[in-house]
Design an enzyme around this catalytic site. Structure first.
Site, short mmCIF file in Angstrom:
data_model
loop_
_atom_site.label_atom_id
_atom_site.label_comp_id
_atom_site.label_asym_id
_atom_site.label_seq_id
_atom_site.Cartn_x
_atom_site.Cartn_y
_atom_site.Cartn_z
N GLU A 1 53.07 8.44 -27.44
CA GLU A 1 54.16 7.32 -27.67
C GLU A 1 55.38 8.01 -28.23
OE1 GLU A 1 52.24 4.66 -30.38
OE2 GLU A 1 51.25 3.52 -28.59
N ASP B 1 43.15 0.17 -28.87
CA ASP B 1 44.01 0.19 -30.02
C ASP B 1 43.75 -0.93 -31.07
OD1 ASP B 1 46.10 1.07 -31.70
OD2 ASP B 1 47.67 -0.10 -30.43
N GLU C 1 47.65 -5.55 -37.41
CA GLU C 1 48.52 -5.57 -36.30
C GLU C 1 48.21 -6.77 -35.08
OE1 GLU C 1 49.00 -1.77 -34.47
OE2 GLU C 1 50.31 -2.58 -32.70
#
Ligand code: GCV
Length: 690
Positions: free
Chosen positions: A309, A381, A409
Site C-alpha cells: 500500500e 483484512d 474498521e
C-alpha cells in the site's frame, strides 16, 4: 500535571459494598510491605494506593519493613528481598517462573496471616498487583490464595496507527491521537493511565506510530489523511520524545517500539539507496540502532510495513522479504531488539487471499532469529469473519506473530457495538493441522512470538469512542496473556470492574457483548462467507463504514448464475495452502462450515444448504436476523436505564439508536444487491423491498 476529566475504564475501583468481603480484604491489605528500588515498584505502590483506596475506602499503610503487631498484611517483592517472602515461599519455585510470571500465596509468617506477592522480576510484581486488585474488584475471596501465573505469549503488543504531529489516527474512532508529539518530551497524566490500563491486562509492548509512516501522494492532503510523518520519529531530534514515552511505559513493564520506514537510510540518513545488501545501508541501520538504544536501553524494536500500500520495501531493490528484514534485524540484534515484519503484502495474484502465503512460506528459515513475521488473523483484512490465515503453522523455522484488529474498521467503527473476543477465540482455537495444533499453541511459549493488536484508544474522554469498545481492549490483553480463558470469563470480569456486580447488569451486558459479533457478521455479510462489501471512496483515507457491495466485484463475484469465489484447486487454489485435513474439509462444499462457504466456493443462488434452505434465502434470512438481533440488543441495553449511571447509559443508548439505523441500511443494501443479481424474491416476502 493538569488533571483531565476522563474515564477510569475497568480500573474504577468502586467501594466494595459487601461488608463481610470488605472486612476480609481490609484485614489482608490495609498494611502492605513493598520492596523498593526498581521503577516498577513505584507503579505498584501507586496502584495499591489508588486501588485499595477506592475499594476499601482508605489508602493502605505502606511499610518499609514488615509491619509488627498487625495481624494480616501484604508483602510484595522479589523472592530474596524480604523475609516474609523468602521464609514462606521457595525462592527456586519463583525463579523457575517465566520472567513475567508471578505468584500470590496466602501464608502464615511469624504468627501473622500474610499474603505474599512475588515474582522473578519486578515486572511480574506489577502484573501480580493488578491481579490481586482484580480479584477484589470482582468480589473474589482472597483468604486462601495460591495463584501462579505465567503469560502464554512472549510478546503482547499494541500497534498504534497514530500519525505523529498530524494527530490523526488511521482507523481510529476515538478522537485524535493520545500522544502529543508537539509537546513531548513533556509528559501527560494520561500516558500513565494508559500504561496502567495496558499493564493491568498484561500488555508488554507498544508501538507508538502508524505502520504507514509515509505515503507518496498523501503529502499535503487534508487534515484527516493519515500515513504521514511517522518516519520522522527515528530522526535524532525526535528520539528524545520517544524516550520520554518509554520512560512512562517502562514503569509498567511495557517496552516501546517504533514503526519505521524502509527507506529511512535515504529519508533520514541521506543515502542514495535503502538496498538491504548495500554495506552503507547496513552500517546506517547499525548506527541508528545504537543511537536508539543509547537513549532507550530497553527499546523493543521496529515494526515494518514494507512493499505494501505505497510503503517502500526490499522489492524496490529486487530483494526478498527475508533480505529486507534481516538487515534491520542485524542492527537490532546486539541490543536484544526485534523486527516485527508485517506479512500484509500485495502481489500480482488475482486472488488477494493467496498472497501472504505465496510470499512468505518459501522464505521459512531465511529470517534472522530476531525477526517476527507478523500475520493478520485472516488472509484478507480484518473482515467481520475470515478463515484463519494459512501461514499459521506453515513456517516452523520462523518466529510468528498474529495481528488482530482491536479497533473496529470493518465492524462498525466505534458506532456499532461489536465485541471481538469471540472472534479472537475462534482464531486462537483454530486447529491448523487437525491434530491439536491450534493457533494459540503455534504462537505461545516461544521466544519472539506473540500477538500484536491494532490500537483502539484516542483522546476521547472515554478513551474508546464507544464505552462498550473498552471490553475489546480488556479482552485482547487477557487473551494474549491466557488464550485458554473463555469469552464468558473475560466478559464477566470486564463488566464487574466497569459496571459493578448487580446480577441483572452483569447478565444483560454480557449477553449484549457476546451476541454482538454474530449479529454484525449477519448484517455486514449475510453470514455465509462473503466479505469486503463496504464503501471505499475517493479520499485517501477510505471510509470502509458504509455498504457498497457493487464496488468490489472481485470479493464476491455475484452475477446471474450465483455468488462466491472458487478457491479450490479448480479456482484460485487458496484452499490448498491449508494442511490436511483442513484443506480437504474446506475444499468440499458439503463439509465446508456454512459460515465460510462462499469464501471457498462459488455456488448457484438456488444451491441447497444442509437444511434444505437455498443460498439466496439464507443470505436474506441472515441479513434480516442480524438487524433483529441488533434491535434486541438495543432493547436489552435500554432496559438497564437507572441501573447504570446516566452518562454512560445515555452514551451507549445513543450509539445503539444509530447502530440500528446503520444495520438496517446494510441489510437493505445487501438484500437489494443480492436480489438484483439473483432475480430471486425472498420467500418470506421481504425482498424486493417496498
Ligand atoms: C495501516 C488496511 C487498512 C489500512 C491499513 C492496512 C494495513 O488496508 O484499511 O488502513 O494501513 O490495512 O494493515 O497496513
Amino acid at each position: 500535571m493538569p488533571v483531565e476529566d476522563y474515564d477510569d475504564c475497568w480500573l474504577r475501583y468502586e467501594p466494595v459494598e459487601d461488608e463481610e468481603l470488605s472486612n476480609a480484604y481490609r484485614r489482608h491489605c490495609t498494611h502492605a510491605y513493598v520492596s523498593e528500588g526498581a521503577p516498577e515498584l513505584g507503579a505498584v505502590r501507586e496502584e495499591l494506593r489508588r486501588g485499595l483506596g477506592g475499594l476499601l475506602g482508605r489508602e493502605p499503610h505502606l511499610w518499609q519493613h514488615p509491619p509488627r503487631s498487625v495481624d494480616g498484611f501484604l508483602a510484595i517483592g522479589l523472592p530474596d528481598e524480604m523475609r516474609p517472602i523468602s521464609e514462606s515461599v521457595d525462592p527456586d519455585e519463583v525463579r523457575g517462573l517465566h520472567d513475567e510470571g508471578y505468584l500470590i500465596r496466602s501464608v502464615e509468617w511469624e504468627g501473622s496471616d500474610c499474603t505474599v506477592l512475588t515474582a522473578p522480576r519486578d515486572r511480574g510484581l506489577v502484573y501480580g498487583t493488578f491481579h490481586l486488585l482484580r480479584l477484589m474488584a470482582t468480589g473474589e475471596p482472597i483468604i486462601d490464595l495460591d495463584v501462579v501465573e505465567e503469560p502464554a505469549n512472549e510478546t503482547r503488543m499494541i500497534n498504534h496507527w497514530d500519525d505523529p504531529f498530524r494527530g490523526s489516527v488511521e482507523r481510529g474512532y476515538a478522537g485524535r491521537t493520545l500522544f502529543d508529539w508537539e509537546r513531548l518530551p513533556d509528559l501527560k497524566e494520561r500516558y500513565y493511565d494508559y500504561a496502567r490500563l495496558l499493564a493491568s491486562v498484561g500488555i508488554n509492548g507498544v508501538s507508538v506510530n502508524n505502520v504507514n509512516t509515509k505515503i507518496p501522494g498523501r503529502e499535503g492532503a487534508n487534515e484527516v489523511v493519515s500515513g504521514q510523518a511517522g518516519w520522522q520519529l527515528l530522526e535524532s531530534e525526535n528520539l528524545e520524545k520517544v524516550a520520554a514515552l518509554a520512560s512512562v511505559f517502562r514503569q509498567y513493564g511495557i517496552k516501546t517500539y517504533l514503526s519505521v520506514n524502509y527507506a529511512s537510510p535515504m529519508l533520514i540518513g541521506g543515502l542514495e539507496t535503502a538496498d538491504p545488501l548495500d554495506p552503507a545501508v547496513e552500517e546506517w541501520w547499525a548506527g541508528k540502532a545504537e543511537e536508539v538504544y543509547d537513549r532507550i536501553p530497553d527499546f523493543g524494536g521496529f515494526v515494518v510495513k514494507a512493499d505494501s500500500e505505497g510503503q517502500t520495501g526490499p522489492y524496490d531493490y529486487d530483494r526478498d522479504h527475508a533480505e529486507g528484514a534481516n538487515v534491520i534485524a542485524r542492527a537490532l540484534a546486539p541490543h536484544g531488539g526485534r523486527v516485527w515484519w508485517r506479512a500484509f503484502v500485495y502481489s500480482e495474484h488475482e486472488d488477494r487471499a493467496v498472497q501472504a502465503y505465496e510470499t512468505f512460506e518459501p522464505l521459512d528459515g531465511e529470517f534472522h532469529e530476531n525477526v517476527t513475521v507478523q500475520i493478520k488473523n485472516g488472509p484478507i483484512d480484518f473482515q467481520p469473519r475470515e478463515p484463519v490465515s494459512t501461514l499459521f503453522g506453515a513456517m516452523p523455522e520462523t518466529a510468528m506473530g498474529c495481528e488482530l484488529q482491536i479497533t473496529g474498521e470493518y465492524t462498525g467503527q466505534g458506532v456499532h457495538a461489536c465485541y471481538l473476543v469471540p472472534q479472537w477465540k475462534e482464531v486462537l482455537e483454530f486447529d491448523t493441522d487437525g491434530n491439536g495444533s491450534p493457533v494459540k499453541d503455534v504462537l505461545g511459549g516461544t521466544e519472539g512470538q506473540g500477538i500484536a493488536g491494532v490500537g483502539v484508544v484516542g483522546d476521547d474522554p472515554n478513551w474508546f469512542g464507544h464505552h462498550l469498545a473498552g471490553a475489546n481492549l480488556y479482552g485482547y490483553g487477557r487473551l494474549c496473556w491466557d488464550p485458554d480463558l473463555d469469552s464468558e470469563t473475560v466478559t464477566d470480569e470486564w463488566i464487574r470492574q466497569s459496571f459493578g456486580d448487580d446480577p441483572t447488569t452483569v447478565e444483560t451486558v454480557s449477553e449484549i457483548l457476546l451476541d454482538s459479533w454474530e449479529a454484525s457478521i449477519d448484517y455486514h455479510t449475510g453470514g455465509i462467507g462473503l466479505m469486503h462489501m463496504m464503501y471505499n471512496g475517493e479520499a485517501a483515507l477510505e471510509n470502509h463504514y458504509d455498504p457498497s457491495p457493487g464496488e468490489w466485484p472481485e470479493y464476491h463475484v455475484a452475477d446471474g448464475e450465483g455468488i462466491g469465489i472458487d478457491r479450490t484447486s479448480e479456482g484460485s487454489g487458496y484452499v490448498e495452502q491449508y494442511r490436511e485435513p483442513v484443506a480437504e474439509r474446506y475444499a468440499s462444499p458439503e463439509d465446508c462450515p456454512e459460515e465460510l462457504l462462499l469464501f471457498f466456493h462459488r455456488l448457484p443462488w438456488e444451491h441447497e444448504l444442509a437444511d434444505g434452505t437455498t443460498v439466496i434465502q439464507r443470505l436474506y434470512d441472515n441479513c434480516f436476523a442480524g438487524v433483529e438481533e441488533v434491535r434486541r440488543l438495543h432493547d436489552r441495553w435500554s432496559s438497564l436505564e437507572g441501573d447504570i449511571d446516566d452518562r454512560r447509559h445515555r452514551h451507549v443508548a445513543e450509539r445503539f439508536d444509530e447502530h440500528v439505523l446503520q444495520a438496517e441500511r446494510w441489510r437493505d443494501t445487501l438484500v437489494t444487491f443480492f436480489h438484483e443479481h439473483s432475480g430471486v424474491a425472498d420467500e418470506r416476502g421481504r425482498v424486493p423491498l417496498d
